[in-house]
Design an enzyme around this catalytic site. Structure first.
Site, short mmCIF file in Angstrom:
data_model
loop_
_atom_site.label_atom_id
_atom_site.label_comp_id
_atom_site.label_asym_id
_atom_site.label_seq_id
_atom_site.Cartn_x
_atom_site.Cartn_y
_atom_site.Cartn_z
N VAL A 2 0.87 -1.18 0.00
CA VAL A 2 0.00 0.00 0.00
C VAL A 2 0.90 1.23 0.00
CG1 VAL A 2 -2.00 -1.07 1.11
CG2 VAL A 2 -0.18 -0.09 2.52
N SER A 3 0.33 2.39 -0.28
CA SER A 3 1.16 3.57 -0.54
C SER A 3 1.62 4.30 0.70
CB SER A 3 0.40 4.54 -1.45
OG SER A 3 0.10 3.93 -2.69
N SER A 4 0.98 4.10 1.85
CA SER A 4 1.36 4.87 3.04
C SER A 4 1.02 4.10 4.31
CB SER A 4 0.63 6.22 3.05
OG SER A 4 -0.76 6.03 3.22
#
Length: 542
Positions: free
Chosen positions: A15-17
């Protein structure tokens, strides 16, 4: 025949963050889908590796762990399962670099969403999907940036809350900055103090902040000068937003300012002006007059030290200037500081004289407050004049054919825009005092009534403040004779101390314009004089 061993496989999720990890279910959903695919293919899952980082980055802890696992089990020919190609990378170049990295480690990439192959058609399809993933990432970043810039243009801070503020949801505004006490008041006092000259340099600001228990420190229990410089350079504390990368400069903010824009600009003027020597590191509670009292012979500031005797150590002030007739001749601390207290006591006015001064200051306060309401129209005319100047400079930039001339015009435009922002801030705050007169009285007139009270404070910052507030210049001391005639600051000249009586006090109407200018509540906050420092406690908003 039934296989004796099943194909080993690992799952990679991203996931991105970290926020998506805390608030979302993306990692678990990806893992569930990959496990379903593995069960369909008959693979044995031997590990699950995750990352919470943007897909544009090549270096990732989770992916590095995958490569390490593949190299350690190269003989098994392990399969790496990903949910979708955009979970692997969102950059075409990084996609193929990571594909090569897995291949060299002995891994094979698979996904329930796409079949990876080595033929031309499979590579084309993979390139297209990787390119689409990169475009989506870039487009999302572009849209996010545009929305953040638009919100900043509307006066809302869009990044992490600066020290002294916190985010709070406000009806009609969404999340916006609100002051976080007591940090907001501490930072406001530091900015006001530096602008008015109460703090001569950043080192004195550092001492002040370190004396505040609520102000955060580093692991060495100190406040770095770099942190102070960062705070002082941010116009967000003056209620304005500047983001140079987005072409935004001094946009009026919706959040509450800690200081006026004029005060913030005074801080910038002091920081960019002539450099001053840093505050002495050896000023301490032992010798509060060090550096403020000058030698009566050579005029150089006296230093101080502890002298070792037969059975004890003794404190002395002395002149350390080579060639001075009084060089290295000691003055007992009790003598020089005792005479100073006597001098300070002489500043205490009589009760009647003090009441007259109080009434005079109240009249001046009310007169200045009344005059502020009429300044809005004048300021608006000045803003219109500045806008015409900016338009004229923009026309000249179009016709200019020299880079140096263009840069000069651009600098002039930035200066004019700063002036315009200052005037708009003054219009918005016209006639509004920073505090009530009674509050200003408690802080400023309490000091005027008895300066010795602050001198007896346990804090060295308070004792040094007395020197700047009570005296207009350094004191001169002659060994064996005492202090020469002291030059008191303007407030003490007005109330007279030991030098005047009530009959000599003049009413407000009789004060000379030049004297009023020195007492003007709009006096420049950048002055380093005691008058400016005193006025910072009681001045009106510009």
């Amino acid at each position: 025949m039934k296989a004796t061993t099943s194909q080993k496989a690992v799952i990679y999720c991203r996931v991105s963050s970290k926020k998506q990890v805390r608030e979302g279910d993306g990692l678990r959903s990806q893992e569930t889908r990959c496990r379903e695919y593995a069960a369909y293919k008959g693979y044995e899952i031997v590990g699950v590796f995750c990352d919470s980082v943007t897909g544009s980055k090549k270096k990732r802890l989770g992916l590095s762990a995958v490569v390490k696992h593949l190299k350690a089990h190269r003989k098994d020919g392990c399969v790496v399962i990903i949910d979708h190609i955009d979970r692997f990378a969102r950059d075409v170049r990084w996609h193929w670099d990571l594909r090569d990295l897995l291949r060299e480690a002995g891994g094979k990439l698979e996904s329930p969403s796409i079949e990876f192959g080595e033929d031309a058609d499979s590579i084309l399809r993979e390139n297209l999907l990787a390119s689409v993933s990169q475009h989506q990432r870039q487009k999302n970043a572009e849209q996010t940036r545009n929305r953040m810039r638009a919100r900043a243009m509307n006066g809302y801070w869009v990044f992490q809350a600066p020290m002294g503020y916190r985010y709070e949801r406000v009806a009609g505004h969404g999340k916006m900055l609100v002051p976080q006490e007591p940090l907001a008041s501490i930072i406001g006092e530091a900015l006001e103090g530096y602008a008015s000259g109460r703090f001569e340099g950043l080192t004195e600001v550092k001492r002040f902040l370190e004396s505040q228990p609520a102000f955060p420190r580093n692991s060495n229990d100190e406040v770095h000068i770099e942190r102070i410089s960062e705070i002082f350079s941010r116009p967000v504390y003056a209620g304005h937003i500047t983001i140079e990368d987005w072409g935004l400069r001094l946009v009026p903010g919706k959040h509450k300012q800690l200081v006026s824009l004029a005060t913030w600009q005074a801080v910038q003027d002091r920081r960019s002006g002539t450099a001053k020597a840093p505050a002495r590191a050896d000023i301490s509670e032992d010798f509060p007059l060090r550096g403020f009292v000058s030698c009566g012979c050579c005029g150089k500031p006296l230093t101080a030290c502890w002298s070792k005797g037969r059975s004890a150590r003794y404190p002395y002030y002395l002149c350390d200037t080579r060639g001075c007739p009084e060089s290295r001749k000691s003055i007992r601390r009790d003598a020089i500081e005792g005479e100073f207290e006597t001098l300070l006591t002489s500043l205490k006015p009589t009760e009647g004289l003090f009441n007259v001064a109080f009434a005079m200051f109240r009249d001046l306060w009310e007169a200045k407050l009344a005059s502020q309401h009429s300044q809005g129209g004048t300021l608006k005319k000045e803003i219109a004049l500045i806008e015409r100047k900016v338009d004229a400079l923009l026309d000249r930039i179009v016709d200019a054919d020299s880079d140096s001339i263009v840069r000069a015009y651009e600098k002039r435009i930035r200066d004019l825009e700063t002036q315009k922002a200052l005037m708009r801030d003054r219009i918005a705050n016209c006639g509004r005092p920073l505090t009530s007169f009674s509050e200003a009285y408690r802080t400023a007139f309490d000091f005027l009534a008895n300066p010795c009270k602050l001198w007896h404070s346990e804090k060295i910052e308070d004792r040094r403040a007395v020197l700047k507030l009570a005296f207009a210049e350094r004191l001169i001391y002659v060994r064996g004779e005492g202090y020469r005639t002291a030059q008191f600051s303007m407030p003490f000249k007005l109330i007279g101390g030991a030098e005047m009586n009530e009959k000599e006090m003049v009413p407000l109407a009789g004060i000379e314009p030049a004297l009023l200018a020195e007492l003007d509540f709009e006096s420049s906050a950048s002055t380093s004089s005691a008058t400016g420092a005193f006025a910072s406690h009681i001045r009106m908003r510009p």
